[in-house]
Design a protein around this motif. Sequence first.
Motif, PDB file in Angstrom:
ATOM      1  N   PRO A 195       1.939  -0.412  -1.789  1.00 28.81           N
ATOM      2  CA  PRO A 195       1.359  -1.978  -2.069  1.00 28.81           C
ATOM      3  C   PRO A 195       2.422  -2.774  -0.627  1.00 28.81           C
ATOM      4  O   PRO A 195       1.422  -3.428  -0.718  1.00 28.81           O
ATOM      5  CB  PRO A 195       1.632  -1.843  -3.134  1.00 28.81           C
ATOM      6  N   SER A 196       3.098  -2.844  -0.579  1.00 27.29           N
ATOM      7  CA  SER A 196       4.120  -3.949   0.435  1.00 27.29           C
ATOM      8  C   SER A 196       3.478  -3.813   1.492  1.00 27.29           C
ATOM      9  O   SER A 196       3.660  -4.743   3.047  1.00 27.29           O
ATOM     10  CB  SER A 196       5.523  -3.695   0.183  1.00 27.29           C
ATOM     11  N   VAL A 197       3.184  -2.832   1.720  1.00 26.10           N
ATOM     12  CA  VAL A 197       1.761  -2.338   2.930  1.00 26.10           C
ATOM     13  C   VAL A 197       0.794  -3.291   3.099  1.00 26.10           C
ATOM     14  O   VAL A 197      -0.360  -2.680   2.871  1.00 26.10           O
ATOM     15  CB  VAL A 197       1.632  -0.653   3.548  1.00 26.10           C
ATOM     16  N   VAL A 198       1.116  -4.140   3.542  1.00 22.45           N
ATOM     17  CA  VAL A 198      -0.332  -5.352   3.963  1.00 22.45           C
ATOM     18  C   VAL A 198      -0.918  -5.361   4.957  1.00 22.45           C
ATOM     19  O   VAL A 198      -0.926  -5.567   6.267  1.00 22.45           O
ATOM     20  CB  VAL A 198       0.346  -6.871   3.621  1.00 22.45           C
ATOM     21  N   ILE A 199      -1.746  -4.329   5.118  1.00 19.35           N
ATOM     22  CA  ILE A 199      -2.488  -3.724   6.292  1.00 19.35           C
ATOM     23  C   ILE A 199      -4.564  -4.098   5.438  1.00 19.35           C
ATOM     24  O   ILE A 199      -4.814  -4.275   4.292  1.00 19.35           O
ATOM     25  CB  ILE A 199      -2.741  -2.035   6.430  1.00 19.35           C
ATOM     26  N   SER A 200      -5.161  -4.264   5.743  1.00 20.21           N
ATOM     27  CA  SER A 200      -6.529  -4.207   6.031  1.00 20.21           C
ATOM     28  C   SER A 200      -6.964  -3.218   5.434  1.00 20.21           C
ATOM     29  O   SER A 200      -6.684  -1.673   6.094  1.00 20.21           O
ATOM     30  CB  SER A 200      -7.614  -4.732   6.844  1.00 20.21           C
ATOM     31  N   VAL A 201      -8.296  -2.630   4.463  1.00 21.17           N
ATOM     32  CA  VAL A 201      -8.941  -1.490   4.365  1.00 21.17           C
ATOM     33  C   VAL A 201      -9.471  -0.909   5.619  1.00 21.17           C
ATOM     34  O   VAL A 201      -8.881   0.617   5.663  1.00 21.17           O
ATOM     35  CB  VAL A 201      -9.899  -1.770   3.316  1.00 21.17           C
ATOM     36  N   GLU A 202      -9.691  -1.692   6.153  1.00 20.09           N
ATOM     37  CA  GLU A 202      -9.818  -0.291   7.279  1.00 20.09           C
ATOM     38  C   GLU A 202      -8.812   0.019   8.102  1.00 20.09           C
ATOM     39  O   GLU A 202      -8.772   1.148   8.821  1.00 20.09           O
ATOM     40  CB  GLU A 202     -10.705  -2.035   8.937  1.00 20.09           C
ATOM     41  N   GLN A 203      -7.676  -0.938   8.281  1.00 27.94           N
ATOM     42  CA  GLN A 203      -6.285   0.215   8.671  1.00 27.94           C
ATOM     43  C   GLN A 203      -5.970   0.710   8.083  1.00 27.94           C
ATOM     44  O   GLN A 203      -5.551   1.796   8.401  1.00 27.94           O
ATOM     45  CB  GLN A 203      -5.388  -1.770   8.722  1.00 27.94           C
ATOM     46  N   VAL A 230      12.017  10.518   1.163  1.00 27.99           N
ATOM     47  CA  VAL A 230      12.338  10.006   3.001  1.00 27.99           C
ATOM     48  C   VAL A 230      11.595   8.588   2.456  1.00 27.99           C
ATOM     49  O   VAL A 230      10.404   8.494   2.315  1.00 27.99           O
ATOM     50  CB  VAL A 230      11.677  10.976   3.380  1.00 27.99           C
ATOM     51  N   ILE A 231      11.984   7.535   3.483  1.00 26.80           N
ATOM     52  CA  ILE A 231      11.940   6.411   3.032  1.00 26.80           C
ATOM     53  C   ILE A 231      11.264   5.838   4.560  1.00 26.80           C
ATOM     54  O   ILE A 231      12.643   4.827   5.516  1.00 26.80           O
ATOM     55  CB  ILE A 231      12.766   5.446   2.255  1.00 26.80           C
ATOM     56  N   GLY A 232      10.423   5.015   5.127  1.00 29.74           N
ATOM     57  CA  GLY A 232      10.268   4.637   6.734  1.00 29.74           C
ATOM     58  C   GLY A 232       8.868   3.449   6.744  1.00 29.74           C
ATOM     59  O   GLY A 232       8.517   3.441   4.923  1.00 29.74           O
ATOM     60  N   THR A 233       8.928   3.355   6.790  1.00 30.42           N
ATOM     61  CA  THR A 233       8.016   1.810   7.554  1.00 30.42           C
ATOM     62  C   THR A 233       6.589   2.121   8.122  1.00 30.42           C
ATOM     63  O   THR A 233       6.417   3.718   9.181  1.00 30.42           O
ATOM     64  CB  THR A 233       8.354   0.537   8.740  1.00 30.42           C
ATOM     65  N   LEU A 234       5.814   1.348   8.595  1.00 28.99           N
ATOM     66  CA  LEU A 234       4.673   1.799   9.538  1.00 28.99           C
ATOM     67  C   LEU A 234       5.131   2.149  10.974  1.00 28.99           C
ATOM     68  O   LEU A 234       4.242   3.037  11.404  1.00 28.99           O
ATOM     69  CB  LEU A 234       3.418   0.543   9.087  1.00 28.99           C
TER      70      LEU A 234
END
Length: 742
Positions: free
Chosen positions: A255-263, A317-321
């Motif tokens: 949930p911390s990955v704040v992007i729009s529903v479309e994204q 494994v932990i990574g970013t967008l």
Amino acid sequence: MATHDSSSFQSAQICQGQLFVGVSFHVASSVALDVCAGLCRVLQANGGESVAIEQATHVISDTIAFDNWRDAGRNVHIVTPSWVDRSMRAGALQGPQFFSPDPRSLFSGIIACSGDLPNRDEDAARQAITSLGGQWREALTDDVTHLFCLTSNSDQYKKATTEHMHDEIRILLPHWLDDSLTTRRRISYEQYSFPDPPFLSIGANLAHVMRGSTLAGMCTWKTILFSTASLDYPAERDFEAATNVWHGLRIFLSPSVVISVEQRHAVEAMLRHGGAEIVTTNQPGGSDMVAIDTCDILVTRYRDDALFAHALQRGKVIGTLQWLFHVDQSAKYSSPTDQLLHFPTPSWPIKGFSEQSISITNYSGASRDYMKKLIMVAGANFTTTLTRGNTCLIASSTQGMKVEKARTWGIVIVNHLWLEDCLLHWKFLTPANSKYIWFPQNGDITANLGECAIGRYTVEMWKEEQAQGENHSSESTGSIPAIATAASIQEVHESQHEPHGEEIEELESEEVDYDGPERAPVGVKPEILHKPLPAGTAPTRKVFYYATQVDISNAQAKMLVQLGAKPARKPEQVTHLIADQVLRTKKFLTSINYAPAIVNSQWVKDSLEKQCLLPEEGYLLKHAESAEKYGVHIGKAVQLAQEHKASLLRGYTFYVTPSAVADHNLVRAVVNAAGGKMKAGVPNLRHAQEENSFIISHKNDQSMWENLARQGITVYTSDFLLNGVLRQMLPLNDRLYQLTEA
């Protein structure tokens, strides 16, 4: 991130043979597909067998943080693709320890030789190369990859250029080695390469520097790294051409990955086309914690929340967008720990960065955008123009109008290594470090942008600390522990032919006895000790010192206290180490880990005479005989200690046998001061095979470890530990310090 030279595998090399019989290999998914295909053809054509990672004797990878690294056996050899290439060229299997992808092995894969270096310079080059993963040859043999020369007049130079030598030999100025050690990066060869090294051309054309760095001429993985750094939406491309880079992997978007529903839908579509399964919390009983237990990969933004901690302890494994986009566009799996922006950051800015106003110069195109992203992630204000209000200018070279203006206005000028290291440690680091104010002569440092990695060992150490329930302040929680570097760990006693008492002093009193005799040491005028300080004299600064084998009387010590200098009670307090030569005493070996100013006794005498604590310049320890004895350059050792921050041996365990050293308590103090652990005796085979375990012993104790030696375990002398602490560099591959050979 590929940290070492990679090799090409041409059809001419693919001949039938038996060279790799007995080699069960697994090629990591981090290796590019074309290179992987070539490796498999060469290995299988010469007797090698492709197996699952659990059965492999050799894992071929360009990173130690390859996918499923935990599944590899304890005795597996992890080697770069260069190991295959070099073995084929030599017609014999090469030592795997010299082709490690471990970033601590800075010179892995290098086989070096001197052309015409003076003896002392050659010794220093040999020590640097061998202690950081490379090999050294006393003559120019066919397997040499790097020849260091000062001129083109030597016989070795002529042989390398006129006889049939392999095409990949590089003939370089030794300055390349010095600059690589300064920056802890492999500097670009361009400025140091013969026959006409631009480094030596005072009036060299710097037009290419003024143009800055663009995507043109940049290696593919960096092009993708820079271009994906600021993405928050998948790049448009033909999904039908996608590879199964995520095949079978279950991925959970935090949930911390704040992007729009479309994204989010676009990201999920990208992952599914790559073969991934998206884990959600929509199923009955679903929750974020359950999703993490179910997934293989957690994609998150921050590393200071409960989800991250839960995933870390379960080995996910932990990574970013940005990491997702990079892997997808490169169609090649890489570890998130291989890049700063691919691993989650703390949710707060680096302390002190919010007050910084930073501009950059001599970067352009994608590299400029990448630098801007780094500055913003750190929490500083980025400005396109330079004004008097800026606090810092990050430059890739010392050319240009911005650099001139910064000098005129007194603005700090640093290279990007400073910014990368601040992000790495999540701490505002002082720019007053030679690493951060180094700029290549007649060139720029842009080629090394994007080569700073968090590292697998760092994350594993953090995981261990978290599991042990260690408390961290809000400032330190975001800072992943300092990287375990290839720094030395050295033994605490001299050879049997040298007197122990002279080199290993007893623990000196931490208190100053002011009631003793007030005698003046040699070189100090007696009247100085009885001359009262002017009324109202106050210390100009605070100094805590250790003095080792230096005569400071009680009266002197009392006057030093009035000037602001007090004896330190423990190594971590020490700001100044006072010594007249390089020593392997307890005070010297423990305090050097905290990067003190190491000054000679004349600094004390002159400070007393001037009645103020004088600047250290002009008094820094220089004693050629003792420095040569231990093979140490004190200036470089202190610089490395600044980087290590008393964590040179962090994560390392040293097993010390009874005859290994004269004083086990002293060894324990030295190891502890450098962040390591010491245990008496020898470990069992399982513990001995752990990559961060070392056995320190003596031939008198051979019966204790000879069975381990038969299993390929290396046993080291005590000098391996002591001289390494002095140098702040672990001589891992120097056979001089090995009782056995793995």
